[in-house]
Design a protein around this motif. Structure first.
Motif, PDB file in Angstrom:
ATOM      1  N   LYS A  51     -20.219  38.971   9.052  1.00  0.00           N
ATOM      2  CA  LYS A  51     -20.289  37.655   8.735  1.00  0.00           C
ATOM      3  C   LYS A  51     -20.013  37.342   7.181  1.00  0.00           C
ATOM      4  CE  LYS A  51     -23.589  36.313  12.397  1.00  0.00           C
ATOM      5  NZ  LYS A  51     -22.522  35.529  13.109  1.00  0.00           N
ATOM      6  N   ALA A  52     -19.646  36.176   6.896  1.00  0.00           N
ATOM      7  CA  ALA A  52     -18.984  35.864   5.448  1.00  0.00           C
ATOM      8  C   ALA A  52     -19.991  35.836   4.479  1.00  0.00           C
ATOM      9  CB  ALA A  52     -18.168  34.547   5.177  1.00  0.00           C
ATOM     10  N   ASP A  53     -21.358  35.434   4.893  1.00  0.00           N
ATOM     11  CA  ASP A  53     -22.418  35.611   3.938  1.00  0.00           C
ATOM     12  C   ASP A  53     -23.151  36.798   3.730  1.00  0.00           C
ATOM     13  OD1 ASP A  53     -23.251  35.544   6.823  1.00  0.00           O
ATOM     14  OD2 ASP A  53     -25.223  34.248   6.014  1.00  0.00           O
ATOM     15  N   TRP A  57     -23.340  38.911   0.371  1.00  0.00           N
ATOM     16  CA  TRP A  57     -24.672  39.562  -0.073  1.00  0.00           C
ATOM     17  C   TRP A  57     -24.529  41.143  -0.399  1.00  0.00           C
ATOM     18  CZ3 TRP A  57     -28.133  43.070   1.349  1.00  0.00           C
ATOM     19  CH2 TRP A  57     -29.766  42.808   1.115  1.00  0.00           C
ATOM     20  N   THR A 188     -16.976  32.065  -4.216  1.00  0.00           N
ATOM     21  CA  THR A 188     -16.596  32.426  -2.839  1.00  0.00           C
ATOM     22  C   THR A 188     -17.428  31.668  -1.877  1.00  0.00           C
ATOM     23  OG1 THR A 188     -18.164  34.392  -2.916  1.00  0.00           O
ATOM     24  CG2 THR A 188     -15.942  34.764  -3.281  1.00  0.00           C
ATOM     25  N   THR A 189     -17.098  31.745  -0.477  1.00  0.00           N
ATOM     26  CA  THR A 189     -17.956  30.856   0.170  1.00  0.00           C
ATOM     27  C   THR A 189     -18.560  31.973   1.229  1.00  0.00           C
ATOM     28  OG1 THR A 189     -16.156  30.510   1.762  1.00  0.00           O
ATOM     29  CG2 THR A 189     -16.514  28.699   0.301  1.00  0.00           C
ATOM     30  N   PRO A 190     -19.746  31.361   1.732  1.00  0.00           N
ATOM     31  CA  PRO A 190     -20.555  30.387   1.336  1.00  0.00           C
ATOM     32  C   PRO A 190     -21.266  30.474   0.031  1.00  0.00           C
ATOM     33  CG  PRO A 190     -21.847  31.520   2.957  1.00  0.00           C
ATOM     34  CD  PRO A 190     -20.462  32.391   2.751  1.00  0.00           C
ATOM     35  N   LYS A 191     -21.600  31.603  -0.446  1.00  0.00           N
ATOM     36  CA  LYS A 191     -22.095  31.834  -1.653  1.00  0.00           C
ATOM     37  C   LYS A 191     -21.399  32.592  -2.457  1.00  0.00           C
ATOM     38  CE  LYS A 191     -26.865  31.668   0.313  1.00  0.00           C
ATOM     39  NZ  LYS A 191     -28.212  32.708   0.341  1.00  0.00           N
TER      40      LYS A 191
END
Length: 368
Positions: A51-53, A57, A188-191
């Motif tokens: 996942k993107a988040d 991380w 970057t998304t979401p963080k």
């Protein structure tokens, strides 16, 4: 020559493949022994980790891991076991935070000052171990372990309200860094991704260039392989030991900077600890190679991230620690097995070449 290069490449690929297969097999057996489905665990980890988040991380988490591994690897390349990276980065981050919190300068000056202070403190703290080793013969393993404890005590002494810290609720921390000391972020998304990842990349390049492409790096590696040979070639072993420890400590000083300049903006009782010991595992996992340690740091971040999701799926929370330990053991064992196999192949090849030369000599004598 071409055949030898081909075999070398095959052996280089065989080691990590053997380690991965062995680690997955052992981990699957352990998970199955707990009554859970190992394949479902891998599916959950891959799905959540992709996942993107989670990817953001993992990169942020891997940045200090990688810097810690570089600090450990500098010592490893010289056959020095610097266990004190954990204490070095913590005391470096503490004094850097104290200095940064007491200054209000433009960011272009404030940030370099904080980073330089951290690197200097880390270098000085590790230099004590190097000095003890060269002047008194004290093992760097013992001295760095003791310095970890002393560093924690020094921090505890100064990290009190009215000394170099302030109290905020239940937390005690150094004064907040001014806004000018906040490091930039990569949007970057979401963080966002910590901008310090660029510094980590530059540090990895410097490690590769200095140790692999300079005379100093050659001398350092020579001392690690054979002190007597290095001394015979005119290299000062004591000077190289101290220099290596100083460089290792300076690199360790960077470990806490992503958190200090990009997350907490102070050093408090909740500042992350234990990254130095993780760096030892990652350096072993990456075989002290800058690219290998990148893979190791990302893998460690991936396991940290996905381990929390496994708990929600009913798996034991200790399973991630078991996986990490199994991976390190499998990598160390696999590389050693492949190294020994490669050595036997070289010995066999040399024996065949000597036998062929002997047969030629016999034929020449018969012909004469």
């Amino acid at each position: 020559m071409k055949k030898f290069d081909k075999n070398k490449v095959i052996l280089g690929i065989a080691a990590p493949l053997l380690a991965i297969v062995a680690a997955m097999a052992i981990t699957s057996i352990i998970i199955a022994a707990t009554g859970k489905d190992p394949f479902h665990a891998y599916e959950v980890m891959i799905d959540f980790g992709s996942k993107a988040d989670s990817q953001v991380w993992i990169i942020n988490k891997a940045t200090p891991y990688y810097l810690s591994a570089l600090a450990v690897a500098i010592g490893f390349r010289m056959n020095l076991f610097n266990i004190g990276v954990d204490g070095q980065y913590r005391i470096a981050a503490f004094f850097a935070a104290a200095v940064g919190g007491a200054l209000t300068l433009p960011g272009i000056i404030q940030i370099p000052v904080i980073i330089i202070v951290a690197m200097l403190v880390g270098a000085l703290w590790s230099g004590i171990a190097g000095l003890l080793k060269t002047t008194r013969g004290v093992s760097e393993v013992i001295s760095t372990i003791m310095l970890n404890a002393i560093g924690a005590s020094v921090i505890a002494y100064f990290l009190k309200d009215g000394r170099l810290a302030v109290k905020e609720g239940n937390l005690v921390h150094t004064p907040y860094l001014p806004d000018s000391a906040h490091f930039f972020e990569i949007p970057t998304t979401p963080k966002p991704i910590y901008g310090f990842v660029i510094i980590a990349v530059l540090a990895g390049f410097a490690y590769w260039f200095v140790l692999g492409r300079t005379r100093f790096g050659f001398d350092l590696r020579t001392v690690g392989q054979s002190e007597s040979a290095a001394h015979a070639s005119g290299v000062s072993v004591k000077r190289m030991v101290i220099t290596a420890m100083l460089l290792s400590g300076a690199m360790a000083g960077l470990v806490g900077m992503p958190t200090l300049l990009g997350v907490s903006y102070n050093y408090g009782t909740d500042f992350p600890a234990g990254i130095g010991f993780t760096g030892i595992a990652i350096a072993l996992l990456g075989r002290n190679h800058p690219i290998g340690m990148v893979a190791g740091a990302l893998l460690w971040g991936f396991l940290d991230r996905t381990g929390t999701q496994l708990e929600f799926e009913g798996y034991a929370q200790e399973i991630v620690g078991v996986i990490q330990g199994v991976i390190v053991l499998c990598v160390v064992i696999a590389y050693e097995l492949v190294r020994r196999y490669g050595l036997k192949m070289q010995q066999r090849k040399v024996g065949e070449e000597l036998a062929a030369q002997a047969r030629k000599s016999e034929k020449a004598e018969v012909s004469a």
